[in-house]
Design an enzyme around this catalytic site. Structure first.
Site, PDB file in Angstrom:
ATOM      1  N   TYR A   1      30.142   9.775  31.305  1.00 45.90           N
ATOM      2  CA  TYR A   1      30.430  10.640  32.458  1.00 45.90           C
ATOM      3  C   TYR A   1      31.873  11.137  32.434  1.00 45.90           C
ATOM      4  CZ  TYR A   1      26.177   8.459  34.412  1.00 45.90           C
ATOM      5  OH  TYR A   1      24.912   7.988  34.615  1.00 45.90           O
TER       6      TYR A   1
ATOM      7  N   LYS B   1      23.771   9.717  44.578  1.00 45.01           N
ATOM      8  CA  LYS B   1      25.089  10.359  44.459  1.00 45.01           C
ATOM      9  C   LYS B   1      25.259  11.336  45.608  1.00 45.01           C
ATOM     10  CE  LYS B   1      25.330  13.820  41.503  1.00 45.01           C
ATOM     11  NZ  LYS B   1      25.348  14.443  40.176  1.00 45.01           N
ATOM     12  N   SER B   2      26.450  11.384  46.197  1.00 42.43           N
ATOM     13  CA  SER B   2      26.770  12.463  47.130  1.00 42.43           C
ATOM     14  C   SER B   2      28.273  12.654  47.163  1.00 42.43           C
ATOM     15  CB  SER B   2      26.254  12.163  48.542  1.00 42.43           C
ATOM     16  OG  SER B   2      26.611  13.243  49.399  1.00 42.43           O
TER      17      SER B   2
ATOM     18  N   ILE C   1      20.811   4.261  43.333  1.00 40.47           N
ATOM     19  CA  ILE C   1      22.237   4.605  43.230  1.00 40.47           C
ATOM     20  C   ILE C   1      22.407   6.103  43.519  1.00 40.47           C
ATOM     21  CG2 ILE C   1      23.062   2.707  41.776  1.00 40.47           C
ATOM     22  CD1 ILE C   1      22.496   4.500  39.317  1.00 40.47           C
TER      23      ILE C   1
ATOM     24  N   ARG D   1      26.589  12.581  54.292  1.00 42.01           N
ATOM     25  CA  ARG D   1      25.412  12.157  53.519  1.00 42.01           C
ATOM     26  C   ARG D   1      25.635  10.786  52.885  1.00 42.01           C
ATOM     27  NH1 ARG D   1      25.277  17.757  52.990  1.00 42.01           N
ATOM     28  NH2 ARG D   1      26.341  17.915  50.989  1.00 42.01           N
TER      29      ARG D   1
ATOM     30  N   LEU E   1      16.825  10.263  44.420  1.00 43.73           N
ATOM     31  CA  LEU E   1      16.385  11.330  45.337  1.00 43.73           C
ATOM     32  C   LEU E   1      15.771  12.485  44.562  1.00 43.73           C
ATOM     33  CD1 LEU E   1      19.631  11.416  47.548  1.00 43.73           C
ATOM     34  CD2 LEU E   1      17.584   9.981  47.819  1.00 43.73           C
TER      35      LEU E   1
ATOM     36  N   ASN F   1      23.089   7.763  53.675  1.00 38.28           N
ATOM     37  CA  ASN F   1      22.368   7.095  52.586  1.00 38.28           C
ATOM     38  C   ASN F   1      22.497   5.568  52.629  1.00 38.28           C
ATOM     39  OD1 ASN F   1      21.747   9.676  51.834  1.00 38.28           O
ATOM     40  ND2 ASN F   1      22.975   9.704  49.966  1.00 38.28           N
TER      41      ASN F   1
HETATM   42  P1  NAP Z   1      20.327  11.891  42.992  1.00 35.52           P
HETATM   43  O1  NAP Z   1      21.216  10.799  43.466  1.00 35.52           O
HETATM   44  O2  NAP Z   1      18.855  11.706  43.016  1.00 35.52           O
HETATM   45  O3  NAP Z   1      20.635  13.222  43.805  1.00 35.52           O
HETATM   46  C1  NAP Z   1      21.935  13.705  43.964  1.00 35.52           C
HETATM   47  C2  NAP Z   1      21.862  14.986  44.787  1.00 35.52           C
HETATM   48  O4  NAP Z   1      21.340  14.679  46.070  1.00 35.52           O
HETATM   49  C3  NAP Z   1      23.202  15.640  44.991  1.00 35.52           C
HETATM   50  O5  NAP Z   1      23.030  16.999  44.715  1.00 35.52           O
HETATM   51  C4  NAP Z   1      23.507  15.408  46.478  1.00 35.52           C
HETATM   52  O6  NAP Z   1      24.173  16.539  47.006  1.00 35.52           O
HETATM   53  C5  NAP Z   1      22.134  15.285  47.086  1.00 35.52           C
HETATM   54  N1  NAP Z   1      22.109  14.360  48.221  1.00 35.52           N
HETATM   55  C6  NAP Z   1      22.608  13.108  48.292  1.00 35.52           C
HETATM   56  N2  NAP Z   1      22.384  12.558  49.493  1.00 35.52           N
HETATM   57  C7  NAP Z   1      21.725  13.485  50.219  1.00 35.52           C
HETATM   58  C8  NAP Z   1      21.220  13.509  51.544  1.00 35.52           C
HETATM   59  N3  NAP Z   1      21.367  12.458  52.363  1.00 35.52           N
HETATM   60  N4  NAP Z   1      20.582  14.643  51.967  1.00 35.52           N
HETATM   61  C9  NAP Z   1      20.446  15.701  51.150  1.00 35.52           C
HETATM   62  N5  NAP Z   1      20.899  15.752  49.883  1.00 35.52           N
HETATM   63  C10 NAP Z   1      21.538  14.639  49.419  1.00 35.52           C
HETATM   64  O7  NAP Z   1      20.697  12.346  41.490  1.00 35.52           O
HETATM   65  P2  NAP Z   1      21.601  11.864  40.292  1.00 35.52           P
HETATM   66  O8  NAP Z   1      23.034  12.076  40.554  1.00 35.52           O
HETATM   67  O9  NAP Z   1      21.000  12.484  39.089  1.00 35.52           O
HETATM   68  O10 NAP Z   1      21.326  10.294  40.181  1.00 35.52           O
HETATM   69  C11 NAP Z   1      22.129   9.328  40.819  1.00 35.52           C
HETATM   70  C12 NAP Z   1      22.949   8.527  39.828  1.00 35.52           C
HETATM   71  O11 NAP Z   1      22.125   7.906  38.854  1.00 35.52           O
HETATM   72  C13 NAP Z   1      23.903   9.370  38.969  1.00 35.52           C
HETATM   73  O12 NAP Z   1      25.000   9.866  39.702  1.00 35.52           O
HETATM   74  C14 NAP Z   1      24.229   8.377  37.901  1.00 35.52           C
HETATM   75  O13 NAP Z   1      25.195   7.440  38.390  1.00 35.52           O
HETATM   76  C15 NAP Z   1      22.870   7.715  37.656  1.00 35.52           C
HETATM   77  N6  NAP Z   1      22.120   8.328  36.517  1.00 35.52           N
HETATM   78  C16 NAP Z   1      21.868   7.546  35.434  1.00 35.52           C
HETATM   79  C17 NAP Z   1      21.165   8.054  34.349  1.00 35.52           C
HETATM   80  C18 NAP Z   1      20.895   7.180  33.168  1.00 35.52           C
HETATM   81  O14 NAP Z   1      20.469   7.678  32.128  1.00 35.52           O
HETATM   82  N7  NAP Z   1      21.116   5.891  33.275  1.00 35.52           N
HETATM   83  C19 NAP Z   1      20.712   9.383  34.357  1.00 35.52           C
HETATM   84  C20 NAP Z   1      20.962  10.162  35.490  1.00 35.52           C
HETATM   85  C21 NAP Z   1      21.643   9.613  36.571  1.00 35.52           C
HETATM   86  P3  NAP Z   1      25.575  16.382  47.831  1.00 35.52           P
HETATM   87  O15 NAP Z   1      26.592  15.850  46.859  1.00 35.52           O
HETATM   88  O16 NAP Z   1      25.862  17.780  48.257  1.00 35.52           O
HETATM   89  O17 NAP Z   1      25.302  15.445  48.974  1.00 35.52           O
END
Ligand code: NAP
Length: 276
Positions: free
Chosen positions: A49, A230-231, A228, A236, A189, A240
């Site tokens: 990252y 992300k926001s 986990i 938010r 999410l 969460n």
């Molecule tokens: P996610 O957490 O499913 O979704 C993040 C999105 O959701 C952001 O655009 C955020 O926008 C929005 N969001 C967050 N809370 C919200 C709420 N209460 N209402 C509406 N929208 C909301 O996606 P992700 O970042 O892909 O996954 C989370 C974490 O998993 C990553 O950050 C990383 O640490 C980890 N990850 C690991 C792998 C792996 O291969 N191990 C792969 C992908 C991800 P805002 O910022 O505008 O709130």
């Protein structure tokens, strides 16, 4: 206070954490500081990252004791292999400004490379050295976990996989459970895609005074999964975390099960996906 789950080596891990993939160091620093001030105690990052420096700075800014924050990072594909794994952990610790990480994961199995068992051997040794409190894997399938079991007595504490109502991963979860591995949910999410607007979730949420996203996060924690999300937004981030004060019924869970479409948010299949 976020409740914890006990990993298979006795280490306690918060049942919900902060995802950090995407933003650079400065923005990550701000988010980590903000999240910790709101009560988050688990931060997920990865060498890939490019923001471990920001994670470390955010923790330092927060003024919270190091031992009260659970920090997880990951071994990137280009560092897989016995010697390079040892060097990579030291580089991550250096960027984080920490003496140890709480969790170190192999980011992807990369079966074509065929180095994950050697990487695991190095990680098991480093666990004994005290630079890591728990070791685990990410995006591992049963065949990859079988291989580790055949070559090492150390069972991964965690398997971090893509998991959300569109992809509930029932078989992988059952396999992790059978081995004593806690499943962490990445993209919990589904990256806030169409699923968060689904009327099934808003209708369930309206009965508890909760948003669809809170229903999704409750769905994770109630099933023993560790999401986990992300926001970058303080409201938010707070929302969460507020998922430990209500309970979904069996009927709610059955309705959420109808959202399963078997779709991955980025099409990343661990059998073939490669990133270094
Ligand atoms: P996610 O957490 O499913 O979704 C993040 C999105 O959701 C952001 O655009 C955020 O926008 C929005 N969001 C967050 N809370 C919200 C709420 N209460 N209402 C509406 N929208 C909301 O996606 P992700 O970042 O892909 O996954 C989370 C974490 O998993 C990553 O950050 C990383 O640490 C980890 N990850 C690991 C792998 C792996 O291969 N191990 C792969 C992908 C991800 P805002 O910022 O505008 O709130």
């Amino acid at each position: 206070m976020v409740p914890t789950v006990t990993l298979n080596n006795g280490v306690e891990m918060p049942r919900l954490g902060l995802g950090t993939a995407g933003p650079g160091d400065e923005e990550t620093r701000r988010r980590v500081r903000e999240a910790l001030s709101l009560g988050y105690r688990l931060v997920d990052t990865a060498a890939r990252y490019g923001n471990e420096v920001g994670v470390g700075q955010g923790i330092a800014d927060s003024g919270i004791s190091r031992e009260d924050v659970f920090v997880g990072t990951k071994l990137r594909g280009s560092d897989q292999g016995y010697d390079s794994t040892r060097t990579a952990l030291d580089a991550s610790l250096n960027r984080l400004g920490l003496d140890y990480v709480d969790l170190y994961l192999i980011h992807w199995p990369l079966p074509r490379l065929d180095q994950y068992a050697e990487s695991w051997r190095a990680m098991a040794e480093m666990l004994a050295d005290g630079k890591i409190r728990a070791i685990g894997v990410s995006n591992f399938l049963p065949e990859h976990l079988d291989r580790l079991a055949a070559t090492s007595s150390v069972v991964p504490a965690v398997n971090q996989i893509e998991l959300h109502p569109r992809l509930p991963q029932r078989e992988q979860r059952a396999d992790d459970d059978r081995r004593g591995i806690v499943t962490q949910s990445w993209s919990p999410l589904a990256k806030a895609g169409d699923v968060i607007n689904d009327p099934v979730l808003s209708s369930i949420g309206s009965r508890y005074g909760k948003t669809p996203v809170q229903v999704i996060l409750r769905w994770h924690v109630q099933q023993g999964l560790v999401p986990i999300p992300k926001s970058g937004n303080a409201d938010r981030l707070r929302q969460n975390l507020e998922v430990f004060d209500f309970e979904l019924t069996g009927d709610d869970l059955a309705q959420i099960a109808t959202l399963d479409s078997g779709t991955r948010v980025g099409g990343q299949d661990p059998r073939t996906h490669e990133e270094f």
